[in-house]
Each structure stands twice: as C-alpha cells, then as structure tokens.
Write a protein that holds these residues in place. Sequence first.
Motif, PDB file in Angstrom:
ATOM      1  N   GLY B  52      35.860  63.222  -6.738  1.00  0.00           N
ATOM      2  CA  GLY B  52      37.177  63.839  -5.831  1.00  0.00           C
ATOM      3  C   GLY B  52      37.761  62.787  -4.997  1.00  0.00           C
ATOM      4  N   GLY B  53      38.955  63.010  -4.949  1.00  0.00           N
ATOM      5  CA  GLY B  53      39.806  61.687  -4.528  1.00  0.00           C
ATOM      6  C   GLY B  53      39.941  60.761  -5.392  1.00  0.00           C
ATOM      7  N   GLU B  54      39.140  60.392  -6.573  1.00  0.00           N
ATOM      8  CA  GLU B  54      39.402  59.120  -7.441  1.00  0.00           C
ATOM      9  C   GLU B  54      40.760  58.849  -7.900  1.00  0.00           C
ATOM     10  OE1 GLU B  54      36.563  59.644 -10.664  1.00  0.00           O
ATOM     11  OE2 GLU B  54      37.207  57.647 -11.504  1.00  0.00           O
ATOM     12  N   VAL B  55      41.046  57.484  -7.902  1.00  0.00           N
ATOM     13  CA  VAL B  55      42.352  57.195  -8.460  1.00  0.00           C
ATOM     14  C   VAL B  55      41.865  56.024  -9.543  1.00  0.00           C
ATOM     15  CG1 VAL B  55      44.452  55.875  -8.023  1.00  0.00           C
ATOM     16  CG2 VAL B  55      43.369  57.463  -6.044  1.00  0.00           C
ATOM     17  N   LYS B  56      42.625  56.223 -10.664  1.00  0.00           N
ATOM     18  CA  LYS B  56      42.297  55.147 -11.776  1.00  0.00           C
ATOM     19  C   LYS B  56      43.833  54.853 -12.179  1.00  0.00           C
ATOM     20  CE  LYS B  56      37.713  56.177 -13.675  1.00  0.00           C
ATOM     21  NZ  LYS B  56      37.148  56.566 -14.983  1.00  0.00           N
ATOM     22  N   LYS B  57      43.873  53.376 -12.305  1.00  0.00           N
ATOM     23  CA  LYS B  57      45.242  52.847 -13.253  1.00  0.00           C
ATOM     24  C   LYS B  57      44.645  52.280 -14.490  1.00  0.00           C
ATOM     25  CE  LYS B  57      47.797  51.635  -8.934  1.00  0.00           C
ATOM     26  NZ  LYS B  57      48.661  50.518  -8.834  1.00  0.00           N
ATOM     27  N   LEU B  58      45.873  52.531 -15.290  1.00  0.00           N
ATOM     28  CA  LEU B  58      45.716  52.156 -16.884  1.00  0.00           C
ATOM     29  C   LEU B  58      47.250  51.585 -16.883  1.00  0.00           C
ATOM     30  CD1 LEU B  58      44.177  52.309 -19.163  1.00  0.00           C
ATOM     31  CD2 LEU B  58      45.123  54.164 -19.967  1.00  0.00           C
ATOM     32  N   LYS B  59      47.442  50.169 -16.641  1.00  0.00           N
ATOM     33  CA  LYS B  59      48.598  49.744 -16.547  1.00  0.00           C
ATOM     34  C   LYS B  59      49.393  50.218 -15.729  1.00  0.00           C
ATOM     35  CE  LYS B  59      47.458  47.817 -21.275  1.00  0.00           C
ATOM     36  NZ  LYS B  59      48.236  47.553 -22.759  1.00  0.00           N
ATOM     37  N   ARG B  60      50.597  50.841 -16.369  1.00  0.00           N
ATOM     38  CA  ARG B  60      51.849  51.631 -15.399  1.00  0.00           C
ATOM     39  C   ARG B  60      51.302  53.137 -15.085  1.00  0.00           C
ATOM     40  NH1 ARG B  60      55.445  52.656 -18.404  1.00  0.00           N
ATOM     41  NH2 ARG B  60      54.468  52.252 -20.554  1.00  0.00           N
ATOM     42  N   LEU B  61      50.115  53.519 -15.679  1.00  0.00           N
ATOM     43  CA  LEU B  61      49.799  54.801 -15.469  1.00  0.00           C
ATOM     44  C   LEU B  61      48.664  54.856 -14.215  1.00  0.00           C
ATOM     45  CD1 LEU B  61      51.142  55.007 -18.304  1.00  0.00           C
ATOM     46  CD2 LEU B  61      49.311  56.745 -18.871  1.00  0.00           C
ATOM     47  N   THR B  62      49.010  55.930 -13.080  1.00  0.00           N
ATOM     48  CA  THR B  62      47.885  56.101 -12.341  1.00  0.00           C
ATOM     49  C   THR B  62      47.551  57.456 -12.481  1.00  0.00           C
ATOM     50  OG1 THR B  62      49.166  54.279 -11.018  1.00  0.00           O
ATOM     51  CG2 THR B  62      47.599  55.906  -9.726  1.00  0.00           C
ATOM     52  N   PHE B  63      46.196  57.461 -12.328  1.00  0.00           N
ATOM     53  CA  PHE B  63      45.755  59.106 -12.256  1.00  0.00           C
ATOM     54  C   PHE B  63      44.994  59.356 -11.054  1.00  0.00           C
ATOM     55  CE2 PHE B  63      46.471  59.430 -16.894  1.00  0.00           C
ATOM     56  CZ  PHE B  63      46.304  58.075 -17.623  1.00  0.00           C
ATOM     57  N   GLN B  64      45.188  60.558 -10.509  1.00  0.00           N
ATOM     58  CA  GLN B  64      44.433  60.808  -9.368  1.00  0.00           C
ATOM     59  C   GLN B  64      43.815  62.297  -9.474  1.00  0.00           C
ATOM     60  OE1 GLN B  64      47.323  61.012  -6.037  1.00  0.00           O
ATOM     61  NE2 GLN B  64      45.880  59.748  -5.039  1.00  0.00           N
ATOM     62  N   PHE B  65      42.573  62.277  -8.926  1.00  0.00           N
ATOM     63  CA  PHE B  65      41.886  63.569  -8.934  1.00  0.00           C
ATOM     64  C   PHE B  65      41.622  64.269  -7.475  1.00  0.00           C
ATOM     65  CE2 PHE B  65      39.706  66.848 -10.691  1.00  0.00           C
ATOM     66  CZ  PHE B  65      38.284  66.743 -11.062  1.00  0.00           C
ATOM     67  N   GLY B  66      42.150  65.256  -7.510  1.00  0.00           N
ATOM     68  CA  GLY B  66      42.275  65.931  -6.176  1.00  0.00           C
ATOM     69  C   GLY B  66      40.919  66.025  -5.331  1.00  0.00           C
ATOM     70  N   ASP B  67      41.010  65.982  -3.955  1.00  0.00           N
ATOM     71  CA  ASP B  67      39.605  65.869  -3.208  1.00  0.00           C
ATOM     72  C   ASP B  67      38.637  67.025  -3.590  1.00  0.00           C
ATOM     73  OD1 ASP B  67      41.345  64.692  -0.182  1.00  0.00           O
ATOM     74  OD2 ASP B  67      40.449  63.703  -1.899  1.00  0.00           O
ATOM     75  N   ALA B  68      39.509  68.046  -3.775  1.00  0.00           N
ATOM     76  CA  ALA B  68      38.553  69.463  -4.236  1.00  0.00           C
ATOM     77  C   ALA B  68      38.104  69.528  -5.570  1.00  0.00           C
ATOM     78  CB  ALA B  68      39.302  70.782  -3.697  1.00  0.00           C
ATOM     79  N   ARG B  69      38.713  68.691  -6.350  1.00  0.00           N
ATOM     80  CA  ARG B  69      38.564  68.429  -7.769  1.00  0.00           C
ATOM     81  C   ARG B  69      39.125  69.731  -8.714  1.00  0.00           C
ATOM     82  NH1 ARG B  69      32.687  67.523  -9.116  1.00  0.00           N
ATOM     83  NH2 ARG B  69      32.188  68.804  -7.357  1.00  0.00           N
ATOM     84  N   LYS B  70      40.212  70.300  -7.855  1.00  0.00           N
ATOM     85  CA  LYS B  70      40.916  71.351  -8.512  1.00  0.00           C
ATOM     86  C   LYS B  70      42.098  70.973  -9.194  1.00  0.00           C
ATOM     87  CE  LYS B  70      39.195  75.142  -5.487  1.00  0.00           C
ATOM     88  NZ  LYS B  70      39.752  76.162  -4.561  1.00  0.00           N
ATOM     89  N   ASP B  71      42.550  69.867  -8.996  1.00  0.00           N
ATOM     90  CA  ASP B  71      44.042  69.399  -9.413  1.00  0.00           C
ATOM     91  C   ASP B  71      43.873  67.933  -9.622  1.00  0.00           C
ATOM     92  OD1 ASP B  71      44.246  69.606  -6.517  1.00  0.00           O
ATOM     93  OD2 ASP B  71      45.107  67.882  -6.806  1.00  0.00           O
ATOM     94  N   SER B  72      44.881  67.413 -10.348  1.00  0.00           N
ATOM     95  CA  SER B  72      45.055  66.039 -10.816  1.00  0.00           C
ATOM     96  C   SER B  72      46.366  65.850 -11.015  1.00  0.00           C
ATOM     97  CB  SER B  72      44.321  65.852 -12.181  1.00  0.00           C
ATOM     98  OG  SER B  72      44.340  64.418 -12.271  1.00  0.00           O
ATOM     99  N   SER B  73      46.909  64.566 -10.961  1.00  0.00           N
ATOM    100  CA  SER B  73      48.284  63.988 -11.262  1.00  0.00           C
ATOM    101  C   SER B  73      48.098  62.842 -11.948  1.00  0.00           C
ATOM    102  CB  SER B  73      48.691  63.727  -9.964  1.00  0.00           C
ATOM    103  OG  SER B  73      48.453  62.678  -9.184  1.00  0.00           O
ATOM    104  N   LEU B  74      49.098  62.587 -12.903  1.00  0.00           N
ATOM    105  CA  LEU B  74      49.711  61.350 -13.568  1.00  0.00           C
ATOM    106  C   LEU B  74      50.801  60.906 -13.138  1.00  0.00           C
ATOM    107  CD1 LEU B  74      49.829  59.502 -15.999  1.00  0.00           C
ATOM    108  CD2 LEU B  74      50.321  61.397 -17.656  1.00  0.00           C
ATOM    109  N   HIS B  75      50.781  59.676 -12.654  1.00  0.00           N
ATOM    110  CA  HIS B  75      52.152  59.029 -12.339  1.00  0.00           C
ATOM    111  C   HIS B  75      52.434  57.728 -13.231  1.00  0.00           C
ATOM    112  CE1 HIS B  75      55.354  57.747  -9.523  1.00  0.00           C
ATOM    113  NE2 HIS B  75      54.864  56.434  -9.902  1.00  0.00           N
ATOM    114  N   ILE B  76      53.661  57.846 -13.588  1.00  0.00           N
ATOM    115  CA  ILE B  76      54.144  56.703 -14.558  1.00  0.00           C
ATOM    116  C   ILE B  76      55.158  56.119 -14.094  1.00  0.00           C
ATOM    117  CG2 ILE B  76      54.961  56.093 -16.954  1.00  0.00           C
ATOM    118  CD1 ILE B  76      53.776  58.509 -18.013  1.00  0.00           C
ATOM    119  N   THR B  77      55.032  54.861 -13.767  1.00  0.00           N
ATOM    120  CA  THR B  77      56.015  53.871 -13.247  1.00  0.00           C
ATOM    121  C   THR B  77      56.685  53.275 -14.398  1.00  0.00           C
ATOM    122  OG1 THR B  77      54.611  53.338 -11.453  1.00  0.00           O
ATOM    123  CG2 THR B  77      56.096  51.891 -11.508  1.00  0.00           C
TER     124      THR B  77
END
Lengths: 113, 113
Positions: B52-77
């Motif tokens: 929960g709360g984890e952030v991972k980066k893969l080049k221009r992609l940033t992935f987040q896992f929500g604190d409660a582990r119910k949601d996630s997001s993918l951000h592309i720069t």
Amino acid sequence: DTGVSQNPRHKITKRGQNVTFRCDPISEHNRLYWYRQTLGQGPEFLTYFQNEAQLEKSRLLSDRFSAERPKGSFSTLEIQRTEQGDSAMYLCASRDSLYPEAFFGQGTRLTVV
Amino acid sequence: TQLLEQSPQFLSIQEGENLTVYCNSSSVFSSLQWYRQEPGEGPVLLVTVVTGGEVKKLKRLTFQFGDARKDSSLHITAAQPGDTGLYLCAGDPLKDTGNQFYFGTGTSLTVIP
C-alpha cells in the motif's frame, strides 16, 4: 523457456464447426487460465486450472466450451458447434502460485463466418 | 459488476502530453499488475505493485498503489506514439471469491504524432 505459447494464432471457421486451441504454459507454472477478449475490452475469464484440476469455470461458459489440461502441462480449449458470437481473441495465461504475476500467450484470434 | 473499474475507457492525446489512468475497486487486493496490450497480441506485463502506498517507476511510466490497496494509477509523462495500446490492471482480491485473476475494464490509449 520461450514463455506462453498458443496455437494457432488465427483460426477462421464456418458456423457449426468445432475448433480446438492449444496453450503451452511456462513449464514451471502450475496455474493456467483461459480468457476471451473482444475488441477494446478487458479479458473475460473463462476457466482456471491448478495443475491438471479444473477448479473454476465461468457461468458465462456455455456447455459448448470445454477445456482440459492433461498431466498438468499444456491445455486445450474446444468450442463445439461454433456460433458467430464466439468470434473473439482467446487468451491463455500461466502463473506460479507463489508469485502474483500472470504471463500471457499471444492469443488465438477466432473468426466464425 | 466489474471488480476492477478503469477510467477513462478511451484516451486520445497528442505526443508529448501527460496522462493518468485509474484503476479502482471496492475490494482490497493483495497486489495489482499493469499490462499493455497491442492489437492482435496478448497482454504484456509492465509492473506489479504489492505494498500500500507503493510507487514504481518504469522510464516515463509511474505506477502507484493506493494506501488501502483498493486502487492504483498509471501516469505517463511525455507520451509517445509507441505508448499507444490497451492498458489493463489486474490482480487477486484479498478475499478471493474464486480462483479468477481479475482484469479491469481497460483503457484504450492513442497517442497522436
């Protein structure tokens, strides 16, 4: 290991014919899944094997669909008396029960004419 | 009812723009995976988030896992045409109602040169 392999890649069949697809999972993976996917949509679960045991089938899976995984290695998915609505991409995935990731084959594109 | 809902369903942007894709659920997940799928191919694993709360980066992609582990997001720069594809989140709910590996509804991204 070359990953998950599916054959054939493409299949065109006439309505009413039977078709069979094959999936060769990553060799050490004990879990195997079949999914169906239509254009632009997420994969829809069909069935799941743990080793050779088929542990779950989707309620959406009609009795025209059957899957096997003899000896817990490769798997086959058969569709009997195909209908035009069966046209879709059929995906196979495998995973090791110790790890969360699933790995997919390239899929079999079925077209029923 | 889909266990994992993704938004937006479709996204068309110009090269160089930034974007965020969301994956939401009312269930807690032990982990979530993100996949990218190109037309006619199977999904390819991008990343797994576990904590929960984890952030991972893969080049221009940033992935987040929500604190409660119910949601996630993918951000592309600074999106590029090569980022075009169907983005899928997937995972196992902590209180598994079966043996499925659940998929999100999918986000179809088109990056225009």
